[in-house]
Design an enzyme around this catalytic site. Structure first.
Site, short mmCIF file in Angstrom:
data_model
loop_
_atom_site.label_atom_id
_atom_site.label_comp_id
_atom_site.label_asym_id
_atom_site.label_seq_id
_atom_site.Cartn_x
_atom_site.Cartn_y
_atom_site.Cartn_z
CB ALA A 1 -1.93 6.20 0.85
CG LEU B 1 -2.17 0.82 1.25
CD1 LEU B 1 -3.00 0.52 2.49
CD2 LEU B 1 -1.92 2.30 1.14
CG HIS B 2 2.52 2.53 -3.78
ND1 HIS B 2 2.04 3.61 -4.44
CD2 HIS B 2 2.30 1.46 -4.58
CE1 HIS B 2 1.56 3.23 -5.62
NE2 HIS B 2 1.70 1.92 -5.72
CD1 TRP B 3 4.95 7.47 -0.36
CD2 TRP B 3 3.36 8.56 0.75
NE1 TRP B 3 5.46 7.85 0.85
CE2 TRP B 3 4.51 8.53 1.54
CE3 TRP B 3 2.22 9.21 1.23
CZ2 TRP B 3 4.56 9.11 2.80
CZ3 TRP B 3 2.27 9.80 2.48
CH2 TRP B 3 3.43 9.73 3.25
#
Lengths: 94, 591
Positions: free
Chosen positions: A22, A17-19
């Site tokens: 997100a 779950l990366h930037w």
């Protein structure tokens, strides 16, 4: 009231779950009035806060529990689950 | 007036107004605000976050137009963090409840995030770790942007100081100290740190008086308070009275004149006092390019140890070949084509940085773990990048390459093979480089000292790193107060190992040097010369003192000192014998 709608979602994105995920997730969650919570084991995040989602440290393979609670929960849960479960997203971080 | 005691790590005395840094090294002058300013502070915070978000959005648009949405969206994600309601409410709470200043509150919240990610990173499989650590580095970047907006100027304040100050901080990052200009930063004192910390070494290198490891004191001092740092005794005095000020002003001037005395022997040769004077080559240990000048100012004949760790610390990415090359080239340009410069390849402990790929976090025993050349041999790309840069820079002068912490023949051979591979690569690519650079190894692990005769067949020179050699021989960490008494350069076991190494080098007719702190102490000079050393490398500041001993010393008497010292059974006996001898040889010796 039936309480929150719940869905278990497995992260398959190779970066976890990366930037970007997100950001997309919190932006989408912000469009609904329902409260959105994402849990990774003991840790939970406010779905409308990208920083709190990053702090879940959800790696590829992690099972996240998505909880949506509110009047538009039934409408929100599918698109939100789809973002978490997306296979790649784009390969970048901020 | 208040006295605080710590560890003296860089000598000299300085007096000046205090500049207090936030615990994380960012210049935050006020940690709290009066209650009636809380709402204004919240507004200030919101404005700074809005500005940062606006900047990120305009960067996104610019980049999207220029190179496409993939890059542009990176900044879209940044903007979303600045506008994150969760983040904002956490920071605002700290301002409202704790009366924190906006700067301090932002810093606290983001540092907590960073800590959470770093702790998480330690617990996850290695292949995922770099990705999580990158996210934590990105948080730090975000913090800097907000702080820059709040403070109204860039955060690299040290370079912009206009008036001399004494810096007080919890701890300083090596990259902070590197920017210190000795003209404006008169001294520093920190709550944490020990005498081998990187920052302490740099303070010594930059010749800024420094005291570290004082323990909590920042709450007792405010920016602008007059303070004295006594780097001789390890004392920080806050708000001194008139008498104390006068006394320290006198001490400061006395110390400066000692420095002047040494200047008078700078241009005299470093030769013994024999009928046929024997030259002893004195070299400087450096870390930063500006220290090359210190070497020349103190009459060093070259650089015996150029530490390169600096290039790696506090970086989110490994240094590029060009960064290596330009650092080396600038030292070589200062020293000219004929002075030797021994470049030591990366000698970092895995504990020192988390950003490097392949680092094992949380080793139980880092000093016996994956560090230094071991780390390099596991990260060949990283190692080759440095070797390429060294070979390329070598065209500008007399460069020698040295491998640290070699403990087996295999490691040494692997390093040499790798160096040859890099030469082939450069050759194939048609890149200019110097093929015949001399290759040496540090002898700082007892196993290497014991195999010195074999090692001598493989290299052009040895350099004995006494700090690690002592620690590994006595199995004692000198920063651990419970066992620090075991860490003694004068221990007979250490002396025997040094002697073995020197004899192995002599038999193989290769050069041997001592580059640990031992060679910077007047006490050990007669012993080292007597054991056969004709090269010593020390921090530039120490060179005049060493030369002072050498110029009154005769080789025959030095040999007698070595012979007698090697017959003694304990470190205490050796030290007291050496003290007695130094007093005889150089009655005016300090201490």
């Amino acid at each position: 009231m039936n309480g929150p709608m719940r869905r278990t979602v497995r992260v398959i994105n190779p970066l976890g779950l990366h930037w970007r995920v997100a950001e997309q997730f919190s932006r989408t969650a912000g469009r609904y009035t329902s409260a959105v919570v994402v849990r990774n084991g003991e840790t939970s995040a406010d779905g409308k806060s990208p920083t709190s989602l990053i702090l879940l440290v959800a790696l590829p393979g992690t099972e996240l529990v998505l909880e949506v609670d509110g009047p538009d929960a039934a409408m929100a849960i599918d698109p939100l689950a789809a973002i978490l479960a997306a296979p790649s997203g784009e390969d970048y971080t901020i | 007036m208040e006295y605080k005691y710590g560890i003296a790590v860089s000598p000299g005395v300085a007096i000046g107004p205090a500049l207090v840094l936030d615990t994380e090294g960012v210049l935050i002058q006020h940690r709290t605000v009066p209650p009636d300013q809380v709402e204004a502070e919240v507004v200030r915070l919101q404005k700074a976050l809005d500005e940062a978000a606006e900047d990120a959005r305009s960067t996104r648009e610019r980049l999207t137009a220029k190179i496409g949405p993939t890059f542009g969206n990176i900044f879209g994600a940044q903007a979303s963090v600045f506008q994150d309601p969760g983040l904002r409410s956490q920071v605002e709470t700290l301002i409202r409840i704790q009366y924190y200043s906006a700067e301090y509150a932002v810093s606290r919240v983001i540092r907590d995030f960073v800590k959470t990610l770093e702790e998480a990173a330690r617990k996850i499989p290695e292949h995922s770790r770099a990705e999580i650590l990158r996210r934590s580095a990105e948080f730090i970047d975000l913090e800097r942007q907000v702080l820059a907006n709040l403070l109204g100027h860039p955060t690299d304040t040290f370079t912009n100081l206009t008036e001399p100050v004494v810096i007080l901080a919890n701890d300083l990052m090596p990259s902070d100290t590197a920017d210190f200009n000795p003209r404006t930063v008169r001294a520093f004192a920190t709550e944490s740190g020990g005498n081998t910390s990187h920052t302490a070494i740099l303070a010594g290198a930059l010749e800024i008086p420094a005291v570290v490891g004082i323990g909590r004191f920042l709450t007792d001092v405010s920016g602008g308070d007059m303070v004295i740092v006594d780097g001789e005794e390890g004392v920080l005095i806050i708000d001194p009275d008139e008498d104390t000020l006068r006394r320290y002003e006198d001490k400061r001037i006395a110390l400066l004149s000692r420095v002047d005395r040494y200047e008078s022997i700078r241009d005299k040769p470093a030769v013994t006092n024999d009928a046929t004077p024997v030259p002893i080559r004195l070299l400087g240990n450096i870390e930063l390019a500006q220290e090359a000048e210190h070497c020349l100012e103190r009459g060093a004949e070259g650089v015996g140890l150029y530490r390169t760790e600096f290039l790696y610390l506090n970086k989110t990415a490994d240094p590029t070949e060009e960064e290596h090359y330009s650092a080396y080239a600038s030292v070589l340009h200062k020293l000219g084509p004929s002075r030797p410069v021994v470049i030591r390849t990366l000698d970092l402990g895995a504990d020192k940085f988390s950003s490097l790929s392949g680092t094992v976090a949380g080793e139980k025993n880092p000093f016996l773990g994956l560090r230094s050349v071991r780390l390099c041999l596991r990260n060949l790309d990283l190692f080759k990048t440095q070797l390429r840069a060294i070979l390329r820079a070598a065209v500008h002068g007399d460069v020698r390459v040295m491998f640290p912490m070699i403990s087996t023949m295999d490691e040494l051979r692997q390093c040499k093979t790798l160096l040859n591979e890099v030469k082939e690569d450069l050759e194939d690519a048609g890149v200019p480089f110097k093929r015949d650079v001399r290759v040496g190894t540090m002898i700082e692990v007892p196993s290497a000292a014991l195999l010195a005769d074999f090692m001598a067949r493989e290299v052009d020179f040895f350099s004995i790193g006494t700090n690690d050699l002592i620690q590994y021989t006595l199995a004692a960490d000198r920063n651990n107060e419970n066992v620090a008494n075991l860490y003694q350069p004068s221990d007979p076991a250490v002396l025997r190992l040094i002697q073995m190494v020197v004899q192995a080098a002599q038999r193989a007719q290769i050069e041997v040097n001592v580059c640990g702190e031992m060679s910077g102490e007047q006490l050990f000079i007669p012993l080292l010369v007597g054991m056969g050393l004709r090269q010593l490398s020390a921090t530039p500041r120490k060179i005049p003192e060493i030369k002072q001993v050498i110029r009154v010393l005769q080789v025959t008497e030095a040999q007698e000192v070595a012979r007698r010292a090697l017959g003694l059974e304990t470190a205490r006996q050796v030290s007291s014998y050496l003290r007695e001898q130094l007093r005889r040889i150089l009655p005016q010796a300090v201490d």
